[in-house]
Design a protein around this motif. Structure first.
Motif, PDB file in Angstrom:
ATOM      1  N   UNK A 140     -20.542 -28.256 -12.207  1.00 19.38           N
ATOM      2  CA  UNK A 140     -20.727 -28.414 -13.652  1.00 19.38           C
ATOM      3  C   UNK A 140     -19.407 -28.370 -14.406  1.00 19.38           C
ATOM      4  N   UNK A 141     -18.464 -27.556 -13.932  1.00 18.03           N
ATOM      5  CA  UNK A 141     -17.196 -27.356 -14.647  1.00 18.03           C
ATOM      6  C   UNK A 141     -16.153 -28.422 -14.320  1.00 18.03           C
ATOM      7  N   UNK A 142     -16.454 -29.318 -13.398  1.00 17.94           N
ATOM      8  CA  UNK A 142     -15.472 -30.329 -12.972  1.00 17.94           C
ATOM      9  C   UNK A 142     -15.814 -31.662 -13.605  1.00 17.94           C
ATOM     10  N   UNK A 143     -14.947 -32.138 -14.494  1.00 18.88           N
ATOM     11  CA  UNK A 143     -15.150 -33.429 -15.175  1.00 18.88           C
ATOM     12  C   UNK A 143     -14.264 -34.520 -14.598  1.00 18.88           C
ATOM     13  N   UNK A 144     -13.167 -34.146 -13.989  1.00 19.64           N
ATOM     14  CA  UNK A 144     -12.255 -35.093 -13.355  1.00 19.64           C
ATOM     15  C   UNK A 144     -11.381 -34.335 -12.367  1.00 19.64           C
ATOM     16  N   UNK A 145     -10.683 -35.076 -11.540  1.00 19.01           N
ATOM     17  CA  UNK A 145      -9.746 -34.510 -10.568  1.00 19.01           C
ATOM     18  C   UNK A 145      -8.348 -35.012 -10.909  1.00 19.01           C
ATOM     19  N   UNK A 146      -7.396 -34.085 -10.997  1.00 17.93           N
ATOM     20  CA  UNK A 146      -6.015 -34.453 -11.312  1.00 17.93           C
ATOM     21  C   UNK A 146      -5.210 -34.667 -10.030  1.00 17.93           C
ATOM     22  N   UNK A 147      -4.214 -35.555 -10.120  1.00 17.79           N
ATOM     23  CA  UNK A 147      -3.260 -35.697  -9.025  1.00 17.79           C
ATOM     24  C   UNK A 147      -2.161 -34.658  -9.168  1.00 17.79           C
ATOM     25  N   UNK A 148      -1.391 -34.491  -8.102  1.00 16.19           N
ATOM     26  CA  UNK A 148      -0.162 -33.718  -8.230  1.00 16.19           C
ATOM     27  C   UNK A 148       0.778 -34.442  -9.197  1.00 16.19           C
ATOM     28  N   UNK A 149       1.732 -33.702  -9.733  1.00 12.06           N
ATOM     29  CA  UNK A 149       2.665 -34.290 -10.701  1.00 12.06           C
ATOM     30  C   UNK A 149       3.614 -35.276 -10.017  1.00 12.06           C
ATOM     31  N   UNK A 150       3.865 -36.389 -10.707  1.00 11.26           N
ATOM     32  CA  UNK A 150       4.804 -37.393 -10.225  1.00 11.26           C
ATOM     33  C   UNK A 150       5.845 -37.624 -11.310  1.00 11.26           C
ATOM     34  N   UNK A 151       7.114 -37.572 -10.926  1.00 13.31           N
ATOM     35  CA  UNK A 151       8.210 -37.791 -11.874  1.00 13.31           C
ATOM     36  C   UNK A 151       9.102 -38.913 -11.348  1.00 13.31           C
ATOM     37  N   UNK A 152       9.407 -39.881 -12.209  1.00 12.47           N
ATOM     38  CA  UNK A 152      10.341 -40.949 -11.862  1.00 12.47           C
ATOM     39  C   UNK A 152      11.152 -41.314 -13.093  1.00 12.47           C
ATOM     40  N   UNK A 153      12.439 -41.520 -12.887  1.00 14.41           N
ATOM     41  CA  UNK A 153      13.339 -41.876 -13.980  1.00 14.41           C
ATOM     42  C   UNK A 153      13.943 -43.254 -13.744  1.00 14.41           C
ATOM     43  N   UNK A 154      14.208 -43.946 -14.851  1.00 17.01           N
ATOM     44  CA  UNK A 154      14.906 -45.234 -14.812  1.00 17.01           C
ATOM     45  C   UNK A 154      14.204 -46.237 -13.894  1.00 17.01           C
ATOM     46  N   UNK A 155      12.903 -46.292 -13.980  1.00 24.07           N
ATOM     47  CA  UNK A 155      12.141 -47.210 -13.139  1.00 24.07           C
ATOM     48  C   UNK A 155      12.424 -48.641 -13.563  1.00 24.07           C
ATOM     49  N   UNK A 163      -0.431 -40.118  -3.438  1.00 21.01           N
ATOM     50  CA  UNK A 163      -0.316 -38.861  -4.185  1.00 21.01           C
ATOM     51  C   UNK A 163      -1.503 -37.964  -3.835  1.00 21.01           C
ATOM     52  N   UNK A 164      -1.216 -36.691  -3.586  1.00 25.15           N
ATOM     53  CA  UNK A 164      -2.276 -35.737  -3.262  1.00 25.15           C
ATOM     54  C   UNK A 164      -3.054 -35.348  -4.516  1.00 25.15           C
ATOM     55  N   UNK A 165      -4.301 -34.986  -4.325  1.00 24.85           N
ATOM     56  CA  UNK A 165      -5.144 -34.534  -5.422  1.00 24.85           C
ATOM     57  C   UNK A 165      -5.126 -33.015  -5.512  1.00 24.85           C
ATOM     58  N   UNK A 166      -5.265 -32.503  -6.728  1.00 24.08           N
ATOM     59  CA  UNK A 166      -5.402 -31.071  -6.950  1.00 24.08           C
ATOM     60  C   UNK A 166      -6.890 -30.726  -6.812  1.00 24.08           C
ATOM     61  N   UNK A 167      -7.248 -30.187  -5.667  1.00 24.85           N
ATOM     62  CA  UNK A 167      -8.652 -29.942  -5.361  1.00 24.85           C
ATOM     63  C   UNK A 167      -9.022 -28.523  -5.778  1.00 24.85           C
ATOM     64  N   UNK A 168      -9.972 -28.394  -6.712  1.00 26.86           N
ATOM     65  CA  UNK A 168     -10.377 -27.058  -7.164  1.00 26.86           C
ATOM     66  C   UNK A 168     -10.921 -26.220  -6.012  1.00 26.86           C
ATOM     67  N   UNK A 169     -10.765 -24.924  -6.142  1.00 23.02           N
ATOM     68  CA  UNK A 169     -11.224 -24.008  -5.106  1.00 23.02           C
ATOM     69  C   UNK A 169     -12.748 -24.088  -4.976  1.00 23.02           C
TER      70      UNK A 169
END
Length: 274
Positions: A140-155, A163-169
């Motif tokens: 009930x408390x899960x509305x979406x799944x977030x990915x791990x953070x991705x950072x890129x500069x000067x693309x 990218x791995x997913x942040x899987x709730x416990x």
């Protein structure tokens, strides 16, 4: 001769949870001529077990006894070989069914592009949604799944990352990674001088505009420069519903290659002619 036989389990639905890890190998004792045993030792065999017929209820206990395992093992051995012993002699486990919820995947990223570049695709996710398995209260408390953070500069190019997913416990997901694609392309600007159209003009009236044309500048990717023409754009103003000194201008387009539209002037003066 003793040898280990890998076991390949198939037919386990994603929402099914087993109470413990199934044995990945069975140790068998076989008898045959030495040359046959040496050949089998080099080539090896794999036992495939389809569990779908055993997992038809919401929960239960499954026992694959020696009466099940021995004939299937004998079938994958060359005809002359005799199966004498299997360890373990049976595979026993219990299972239960978890609830399922389908949710979207959202990308957590911070991307900057090089000068004169823009993101054509700000992060396309494949798959863009996943199935989450768990108890009803947790889901009930899960509305979406977030990915791990991705950072890129000067693309300044196309980039594809797994990218791995942040899987709730307390839950499992149908996939613990996604592919995210970013497309950065060099852009240029394209300019047009277009007549200004009046919308909502009452019958029998005329509206004289000052000026009657507007200058439009748009950004477009270099690869799509030829796909943007003046017919893709319209400049409109609306007949005044109340007294005012000028009319704001609006640019209308359905061309997906056009972005960052600038217009000059942003408003025009007018004279109503009856």
């Amino acid at each position: 001769m003793h040898m280990k036989v890998p076991v390949n389990y198939i037919g386990i639905p994603q929402q099914i949870v087993l109470d413990h890890t199934l044995p990945q190998t069975l140790t068998i004792t076989i008898r045959d001529e030495g040359k046959h045993l040496r050949k089998l030792s080099r080539q090896g065999v794999v036992l495939g077990l389809n569990l779908s017929d055993y997992l038809r209820e919401d929960h239960g206990k499954v026992e694959l006894s020696a009466d099940v395992l021995r004939p299937r093992l004998q079938d994958i051995l060359p005809g002359s070989m005799q199966l004498q012993h299997v360890e373990p002699e049976s595979i026993v486990f219990t299972y239960y069914t978890q609830q399922k919820k389908h949710v979207s995947v959202q990308v957590l990223s911070k991307i900057t592009v090089a000068d004169q570049y823009h993101l054509v695709n700000g992060g396309k996710v494949t798959p863009d949604s996943v199935d989450v398995f768990g108890d009803q209260e947790t889901l009930k408390s899960i509305q979406h799944i977030m990915t791990d953070s991705v950072y890129m500069d000067e693309l300044r190019d196309s980039v594809s990352q797994t990218v791995s997913l942040q899987i709730p416990k307390g839950v499992r997901v149908s996939s613990d990674t996604v592919r995210v694609d970013w497309i950065a392309e060099q852009f240029t600007e394209k300019s047009f001088t277009l007549p200004i159209e009046v919308e909502g003009l009452p019958a029998g009236e005329k509206l004289r505009l000052f000026p009657q044309t507007a200058n439009i500048t748009v950004r477009v990717s270099m690869s799509n420069f030829a796909n943007v023409v003046d017919e893709d754009l319209r400049v409109v103003c609306h007949y005044p519903q109340e007294e005012c000194t000028s009319l704001p201008l609006e640019v209308i387009t359905n061309n997906p290659y056009i972005y960052n539209i600038r217009i000059s002037p942003t408003a025009v003066e007018y004279l109503i002619i009856n």
